[in-house]
Design a protein around this motif. Structure first.
Motif, PDB file in Angstrom:
ATOM      1  N   LYS A 109       0.906  -1.269  -0.073  1.00 35.89           N
ATOM      2  CA  LYS A 109      -0.039   0.002  -0.190  1.00 35.89           C
ATOM      3  C   LYS A 109       0.873   1.208   0.028  1.00 35.89           C
ATOM      4  CE  LYS A 109      -3.769   0.317   0.054  1.00 35.89           C
ATOM      5  NZ  LYS A 109      -4.445   0.340  -0.976  1.00 35.89           N
ATOM      6  N   PRO A 110       0.674   2.226  -0.732  1.00 35.44           N
ATOM      7  CA  PRO A 110       1.246   3.430  -0.898  1.00 35.44           C
ATOM      8  C   PRO A 110       0.760   4.279   0.195  1.00 35.44           C
ATOM      9  CG  PRO A 110      -0.504   3.423  -2.747  1.00 35.44           C
ATOM     10  CD  PRO A 110      -0.302   2.104  -2.061  1.00 35.44           C
ATOM     11  N   ARG A 111       1.325   4.991   0.944  1.00 34.99           N
ATOM     12  CA  ARG A 111       1.070   5.917   2.170  1.00 34.99           C
ATOM     13  C   ARG A 111       1.473   7.369   1.507  1.00 34.99           C
ATOM     14  NH1 ARG A 111      -2.224   2.706   4.939  1.00 34.99           N
ATOM     15  NH2 ARG A 111      -2.677   4.609   6.080  1.00 34.99           N
ATOM     16  N   THR A 112       0.444   8.438   1.978  1.00 34.99           N
ATOM     17  CA  THR A 112       0.652   9.695   1.534  1.00 34.99           C
ATOM     18  C   THR A 112       1.837  10.223   2.091  1.00 34.99           C
ATOM     19  OG1 THR A 112      -1.792   9.741   1.228  1.00 34.99           O
ATOM     20  CG2 THR A 112      -0.514  11.815   1.367  1.00 34.99           C
ATOM     21  N   THR A 113       2.176  10.053   3.430  1.00 39.61           N
ATOM     22  CA  THR A 113       3.223  10.586   4.057  1.00 39.61           C
ATOM     23  C   THR A 113       4.428   9.506   4.181  1.00 39.61           C
ATOM     24  OG1 THR A 113       2.632   9.902   6.591  1.00 39.61           O
ATOM     25  CG2 THR A 113       1.759  11.839   5.496  1.00 39.61           C
ATOM     26  N   GLY A 114       4.073   8.210   3.557  1.00 43.07           N
ATOM     27  CA  GLY A 114       5.181   7.126   3.823  1.00 43.07           C
ATOM     28  C   GLY A 114       5.020   6.572   5.351  1.00 43.07           C
ATOM     29  N   MET A 115       4.371   7.014   6.065  1.00 46.16           N
ATOM     30  CA  MET A 115       4.012   6.366   7.527  1.00 46.16           C
ATOM     31  C   MET A 115       2.932   5.461   7.555  1.00 46.16           C
ATOM     32  SD  MET A 115       6.808   7.790   8.521  1.00 46.16           S
ATOM     33  CE  MET A 115       6.670   7.093  10.526  1.00 46.16           C
ATOM     34  N   GLY A 116       2.757   4.584   8.615  1.00 46.30           N
ATOM     35  CA  GLY A 116       1.701   3.756   8.490  1.00 46.30           C
ATOM     36  C   GLY A 116       1.811   2.346   8.032  1.00 46.30           C
ATOM     37  N   TYR A 117       0.811   1.447   7.921  1.00 46.76           N
ATOM     38  CA  TYR A 117       0.846   0.069   7.603  1.00 46.76           C
ATOM     39  C   TYR A 117       1.034   0.081   6.087  1.00 46.76           C
ATOM     40  CZ  TYR A 117      -1.267  -4.405   6.146  1.00 46.76           C
ATOM     41  OH  TYR A 117      -1.303  -5.829   5.987  1.00 46.76           O
ATOM     42  N   LYS A 118       1.987  -0.404   5.434  1.00 44.57           N
ATOM     43  CA  LYS A 118       2.306  -0.564   4.004  1.00 44.57           C
ATOM     44  C   LYS A 118       1.920  -2.050   3.290  1.00 44.57           C
ATOM     45  CE  LYS A 118       6.178   2.688   4.869  1.00 44.57           C
ATOM     46  NZ  LYS A 118       6.162   2.612   6.202  1.00 44.57           N
ATOM     47  N   GLY A 119       1.206  -2.788   3.854  1.00 52.42           N
ATOM     48  CA  GLY A 119       0.685  -3.797   3.435  1.00 52.42           C
ATOM     49  C   GLY A 119       1.233  -5.065   3.805  1.00 52.42           C
ATOM     50  N   MET A 120       0.658  -6.268   3.358  1.00 46.31           N
ATOM     51  CA  MET A 120       1.021  -7.537   4.020  1.00 46.31           C
ATOM     52  C   MET A 120       2.594  -7.681   3.526  1.00 46.31           C
ATOM     53  SD  MET A 120      -0.792 -11.310   3.308  1.00 46.31           S
ATOM     54  CE  MET A 120      -2.077 -11.097   4.147  1.00 46.31           C
ATOM     55  N   LEU A 121       2.907  -7.106   2.561  1.00 48.48           N
ATOM     56  CA  LEU A 121       4.559  -7.449   1.888  1.00 48.48           C
ATOM     57  C   LEU A 121       5.307  -7.286   3.222  1.00 48.48           C
ATOM     58  CD1 LEU A 121       6.597  -7.911  -0.264  1.00 48.48           C
ATOM     59  CD2 LEU A 121       6.300  -5.603  -1.005  1.00 48.48           C
ATOM     60  N   HIS A 122       4.952  -5.831   3.552  1.00 48.65           N
ATOM     61  CA  HIS A 122       5.852  -5.367   4.873  1.00 48.65           C
ATOM     62  C   HIS A 122       5.694  -5.931   6.169  1.00 48.65           C
ATOM     63  CE1 HIS A 122       7.584  -1.546   2.797  1.00 48.65           C
ATOM     64  NE2 HIS A 122       6.856  -1.927   2.013  1.00 48.65           N
ATOM     65  N   GLN A 123       4.247  -6.195   6.451  1.00 46.98           N
ATOM     66  CA  GLN A 123       3.764  -6.624   7.598  1.00 46.98           C
ATOM     67  C   GLN A 123       2.756  -7.878   7.502  1.00 46.98           C
ATOM     68  OE1 GLN A 123       3.040  -2.354   9.144  1.00 46.98           O
ATOM     69  NE2 GLN A 123       3.099  -3.703  11.155  1.00 46.98           N
ATOM     70  N   PRO A 124       3.277  -9.093   7.500  1.00 46.81           N
ATOM     71  CA  PRO A 124       2.130  -9.906   7.275  1.00 46.81           C
ATOM     72  C   PRO A 124       1.323 -10.178   8.630  1.00 46.81           C
ATOM     73  CG  PRO A 124       4.421 -10.934   7.006  1.00 46.81           C
ATOM     74  CD  PRO A 124       4.627  -9.579   7.391  1.00 46.81           C
ATOM     75  N   GLU A 157       7.837  -5.065  10.990  1.00 43.97           N
ATOM     76  CA  GLU A 157       7.811  -5.510   9.643  1.00 43.97           C
ATOM     77  C   GLU A 157       8.677  -6.538   9.209  1.00 43.97           C
ATOM     78  OE1 GLU A 157       7.338  -1.145   7.636  1.00 43.97           O
ATOM     79  OE2 GLU A 157       9.249  -1.719   8.512  1.00 43.97           O
ATOM     80  N   ASP A 158       8.475  -7.490   8.361  1.00 44.36           N
ATOM     81  CA  ASP A 158       9.245  -8.517   8.137  1.00 44.36           C
ATOM     82  C   ASP A 158       9.001  -8.892   6.667  1.00 44.36           C
ATOM     83  OD1 ASP A 158      10.417 -11.305   7.724  1.00 44.36           O
ATOM     84  OD2 ASP A 158       9.835 -11.755   9.851  1.00 44.36           O
ATOM     85  N   MET A 159      10.056  -8.488   6.020  1.00 44.60           N
ATOM     86  CA  MET A 159       9.854  -8.544   4.299  1.00 44.60           C
ATOM     87  C   MET A 159      10.010  -9.960   3.895  1.00 44.60           C
ATOM     88  SD  MET A 159       9.467  -5.366   3.689  1.00 44.60           S
ATOM     89  CE  MET A 159       9.538  -5.095   1.629  1.00 44.60           C
ATOM     90  N   LEU A 160      10.857 -10.671   4.455  1.00 43.04           N
ATOM     91  CA  LEU A 160      10.964 -12.145   4.035  1.00 43.04           C
ATOM     92  C   LEU A 160       9.673 -12.773   4.171  1.00 43.04           C
ATOM     93  CD1 LEU A 160      12.501 -14.399   3.002  1.00 43.04           C
ATOM     94  CD2 LEU A 160      13.388 -15.143   5.167  1.00 43.04           C
ATOM     95  N   ALA A 161       9.261 -12.583   5.491  1.00 41.47           N
ATOM     96  CA  ALA A 161       7.873 -13.526   5.852  1.00 41.47           C
ATOM     97  C   ALA A 161       6.593 -13.024   5.027  1.00 41.47           C
ATOM     98  CB  ALA A 161       7.458 -13.271   7.453  1.00 41.47           C
ATOM     99  N   GLY A 162       6.838 -11.524   4.715  1.00 41.94           N
ATOM    100  CA  GLY A 162       5.956 -10.809   3.756  1.00 41.94           C
ATOM    101  C   GLY A 162       5.997 -11.338   2.317  1.00 41.94           C
TER     102      GLY A 162
END
Length: 345
Positions: free
Chosen positions: A92-107, A113-118
């Motif tokens: 997910k794109p975030r307007t300010t770059g902050m916040g939940y960025k999607g399952m890729l970043h946070q399963p 955040e865990d990009m490998l698990a994502g």
């Protein structure tokens, strides 16, 4: 001074992840058949109406599978008139770059955040969707270099309003082999979107994941209208009859573009993020189609944000199937809307 970032760990390449989490021949066949059907809709060989529909963000595998299993049953009922592509947006794109960025970043949205698990989670979820429902999905191409992790599973990508001017997004879209929807930028400038489509429909040589590559050009690159904001931050729609006529004119002025097409995003600035407005907007677009054969030929479908429960919640509230990003239509309203649109089509 060197780059100021910590290289935490090296992640598997797309080829390595595909080998570790392969898809079977049945899934390959489903994707091949659906890809052809979708291409036929964009080229005008098939006059069915597209519905790209699903959660704003695919934040929970169990809830997403519950939703798409319901959607698949409805899709079967309306398949003669409407072709459904589930939205399974994993970044997910975030307007300010902050916040939940999607399952890729946070399963797990409640964990760090865990990009490998994502990467593993999004591949397994997309695979389960196809295997359990027979529906291949759409995702946003937020990170062009990551597309290959899911390239054997996806049937549609969208390039977002903040990414559409980016050269790498345009060049990668030119070589992905499936429809790529190019959204109008947040400013609403049609020329930016049109130029993005010209770039995506042409062949390019460029750098991709450490390789020098040459794309073929993507004749299925098309427009998505999602509304816009003015310089004071106020939202304005661009789905009205007059907007569609303006887009027709823009396509005529770019006569080199193949397969003129647009998908109307019923949420975002078109609805002012008032998710219930999506119902009215969807019907308004179909009303415009009835008043102009040219508009009906141009408008290939709608994009709707929908989940199990109405609205949105904060992370940690724990309502199953309720969005943690933008507010969505709940399932009951969604199902009713799909049947209503079937009658209007």
């Amino acid at each position: 001074m060197d780059m100021q970032m910590k290289f935490y760990r090296k992640l598997p390449t797309p080829q390595e992840l595909k080998e570790e989490f392969p898809i079977d021949d049945h899934i390959k066949q489903i994707k091949e058949e659906r890809d052809q059907q979708i291409a036929d809709i964009f080229t005008g060989k098939d006059d069915r109406f597209l519905l790209i529909i699903g959660p704003c963000s695919a934040d929970n595998e169990a809830a997403v599978l519950d939703y798409i299993n319901r959607l698949a049953k409805t899709a079967e009922q309306v398949k003669d008139k409407i072709f459904i592509i589930p939205r399974v947006y994993t970044n997910k794109p975030r307007t300010t770059g902050m916040g939940y960025k999607g399952m890729l970043h946070q399963p797990d949205p409640d964990a760090k955040e865990d990009m490998l698990a994502g990467l593993i989670a999004i591949r397994e979820m997309h695979t389960r969707v196809v295997k359990e429902t027979g529906l291949t999905c759409a995702d946003e191409m937020l990170y062009p270099e990551n597309h290959r992790y899911l390239s054997d599973l996806l049937s549609y990508v969208a390039v977002g309003a903040r990414s559409v001017e980016n050269q790498q997004h345009r060049l990668v879209a030119s070589g992905i082999g499936i429809p790529a929807g190019m959204k109008n930028p947040t400013s609403g400038d049609f020329s930016v979107m049109m130029n993005a489509m010209v770039a995506a429909q042409n062949s390019h040589t460029f750098l991709y994941r450490g390789w020098e590559v040459k794309s073929t050009g993507n004749p299925l690159a098309h427009a998505i209208l999602r509304g816009y904001v003015n310089r004071y931050g106020r939202s304005y729609p661009n789905y009205h009859y007059e907007d569609l006529q303006a887009l027709l004119k823009a396509y005529r002025e770019k006569s080199e573009l193949k397969n003129p097409a647009v998908i109307i995003d019923t949420n975002h600035c078109n609805s002012g993020k008032n998710f219930l407005e999506q119902i009215r907007i969807a019907k308004d677009v179909l009303h415009s189609c009835k008043h102009s054969k040219d508009i009906r030929k141009l408008v290939k479908g709608l994009m709707i944000e929908s989940y199990l429960e109405d609205g949105r919640q904060e992370i940690g509230e724990g309502v199953f199937g309720k969005s943690i990003t933008d507010p969505c239509l709940g399932w009951e309203k969604t199902e009713r809307l799909i049947y209503d649109l079937t009658e209007l089509v």
